[in-house]
Design an enzyme around this catalytic site. Structure first.
Site, PDB file in Angstrom:
ATOM      1  N   ALA A  22       2.658   4.754   1.261  1.00 45.12           N
ATOM      2  CA  ALA A  22       3.408   3.562   1.701  1.00 45.12           C
ATOM      3  C   ALA A  22       2.471   2.372   1.826  1.00 45.12           C
ATOM      4  CB  ALA A  22       4.123   3.841   3.032  1.00 45.12           C
ATOM      5  N   ALA A  23       1.768   2.116   0.721  1.00 44.31           N
ATOM      6  CA  ALA A  23       0.668   1.145   0.781  1.00 44.31           C
ATOM      7  C   ALA A  23       0.707   0.091  -0.313  1.00 44.31           C
ATOM      8  CB  ALA A  23      -0.666   1.903   0.708  1.00 44.31           C
ATOM      9  N   LYS A  67      -2.171   1.717  -8.685  1.00 39.30           N
ATOM     10  CA  LYS A  67      -2.091   0.379  -9.302  1.00 39.30           C
ATOM     11  C   LYS A  67      -2.245  -0.698  -8.240  1.00 39.30           C
ATOM     12  CE  LYS A  67       2.052  -1.134  -7.695  1.00 39.30           C
ATOM     13  NZ  LYS A  67       2.173  -2.302  -6.833  1.00 39.30           N
ATOM     14  N   ASP A  73       8.743   1.711 -10.424  1.00 34.44           N
ATOM     15  CA  ASP A  73       7.332   1.688 -10.840  1.00 34.44           C
ATOM     16  C   ASP A  73       6.948   2.862 -11.739  1.00 34.44           C
ATOM     17  OD1 ASP A  73       6.578  -0.658  -9.597  1.00 34.44           O
ATOM     18  OD2 ASP A  73       5.806   0.299  -7.789  1.00 34.44           O
ATOM     19  N   PRO A 130      -3.558   5.874  -0.713  1.00 34.19           N
ATOM     20  CA  PRO A 130      -2.840   5.660   0.549  1.00 34.19           C
ATOM     21  C   PRO A 130      -1.320   5.676   0.357  1.00 34.19           C
ATOM     22  CG  PRO A 130      -4.652   4.105   0.341  1.00 34.19           C
ATOM     23  CD  PRO A 130      -4.545   4.811  -0.971  1.00 34.19           C
ATOM     24  N   MET A 177       0.627   0.728  -3.597  1.00 27.25           N
ATOM     25  CA  MET A 177      -0.247   1.122  -4.704  1.00 27.25           C
ATOM     26  C   MET A 177       0.414   2.122  -5.655  1.00 27.25           C
ATOM     27  SD  MET A 177      -3.918   1.357  -2.785  1.00 27.25           S
ATOM     28  CE  MET A 177      -4.846   1.110  -4.287  1.00 27.25           C
ATOM     29  N   ALA A 178       1.717   2.341  -5.496  1.00 32.29           N
ATOM     30  CA  ALA A 178       2.520   3.182  -6.400  1.00 32.29           C
ATOM     31  C   ALA A 178       2.038   4.627  -6.472  1.00 32.29           C
ATOM     32  CB  ALA A 178       2.574   2.580  -7.808  1.00 32.29           C
ATOM     33  N   GLY A 179       1.481   5.153  -5.368  1.00 33.40           N
ATOM     34  CA  GLY A 179       1.000   6.533  -5.364  1.00 33.40           C
ATOM     35  C   GLY A 179       2.090   7.537  -5.700  1.00 33.40           C
ATOM     36  N   GLY A 180       3.233   7.434  -5.025  1.00 35.41           N
ATOM     37  CA  GLY A 180       4.343   8.360  -5.283  1.00 35.41           C
ATOM     38  C   GLY A 180       4.886   8.234  -6.695  1.00 35.41           C
TER      39      GLY A 180
END
Length: 304
Positions: free
Chosen positions: A110-111, A24, A150, A108, A113-116
């Site tokens: 810790a970027a 996101k 998130d 990426p 972009m809510a990857g985790g």
């Protein structure tokens, strides 16, 4: 619709699933104040984009959660949000079988972009299907907030207004189709650090979230871009000036606007023209100021 939206691939035996966990960006991020419990009250406009991690979840007879990943620095124990999401449902529904999760990270880390969080949301979708838990997306969203602020949004996806600590969500009209250039410098940023350094009482310029909402209502990319803003930029850019450099680079190469996503350090630029976006992408790669450079589009629910 549910299967289509979550790009779920299942085998006939319902033993294994492959899911895409989408990233996101924030079209607007405002902090209203700080609550007594230490959390910040936010008002954000969230947008899913076509950049994703991939998870393959498989049932196993032995109990437990086994995670493997393509990045050696990613924890694979209870610190991982995928693990937390799986354990939450295993505990609640007394699931005796275990799962293995193969996590391919492309978003990426810790970027901003809510990857985790998106990985956790995809895990909940997978667990719900594999173990026939019968939960609706709304029921999963209620549970998801305990994993991270998130995660409920990452279950909802698309364009949404997020309030409270980010868990109060309202779907919005879809963002106009456009090209999104992602540029992340070779640094990672702690969301916790950024919010700790932020003094919400000292914020001088708040983004006009209501104007962005109007832009979405009118399906007007220029209006959305004009009023984009992120109050966390001041904190993160003060620590890492290269973020401003990437923003300026994107604007100089034709972005309608460019902004930091979340707590950073990822920068995104919006483009209304494919050729311009492709040239800007190439120029950003050549500049070497961003380690990760990726050109993509918006993801809207319902196939917009």
């Amino acid at each position: 619709m549910f299967k289509k939206e979550y790009n779920v691939q299942r085998n006939i035996q319902e033993k294994k699933m492959r899911l895409r966990a989408l990233a996101k960006i924030n079209l607007g991020l405002d902090v209203i104040g700080k609550r007594e419990d230490g959390y910040h009250e936010v008002r954000m406009i969230m947008q899913t984009i076509n950049m994703y991690d991939q998870l393959e979840i498989e049932k196993k007879d032995e109990p437990g959660i086994s995670i493997t990943t393509n990045l050696p620095f990613i924890p694979t124990d209870e610190r991982n949000l995928v693990y937390k999401a799986a354990k939450l449902l295993m505990d609640e529904f007394d699931i005796q079988e275990g799962i293995t999760v193969e996590l391919q990270k492309f978003i990426p880390v810790a970027a901003g972009m809510a990857g985790g969080s998106s990985d956790a949301a995809a895990t909940m979708i997978g667990m719900n299907r594999l173990f026939n838990l019968g939960l609706t997306v709304k029921e999963m969203m209620k549970r998801a907030v305990s994993i991270g602020a998130d995660v409920p949004y990452c279950l909802l996806r698309g364009t949404a207004l997020a309030e409270g600590i980010g868990e109060q969500l309202r779907p919005l009209p879809p963002c106009p189709n456009c090209y999104i250039l992602i540029g992340k410098p070779a640094i990672s940023v702690s969301t916790k650090m950024v919010y700790e350094k932020l003094d919400s009482a000292q914020i001088e310029h708040h983004p006009d979230i209501d104007r962005i909402l109007e832009g979405l209502q009118w399906h007007n990319l220029n209006k959305i871009s004009e009023y984009m803003g992120n109050v966390l930029e001041k904190v993160t850019i003060a620590q890492y000036p290269i973020i401003e450099e990437i923003k300026n680079h994107m604007k100089e190469h034709g972005a309608v606007n460019a902004m930091m996503s979340g707590s950073g350090p990822t920068v995104f630029g919006l483009f209304d023209d494919k050729d311009t976006a492709e040239h800007a992408c190439e120029a950003l790669r050549e500049s070497k100021i961003a380690k990760t450079v990726f050109l993509t589009t918006v993801f809207n629910n319902g196939g917009h």
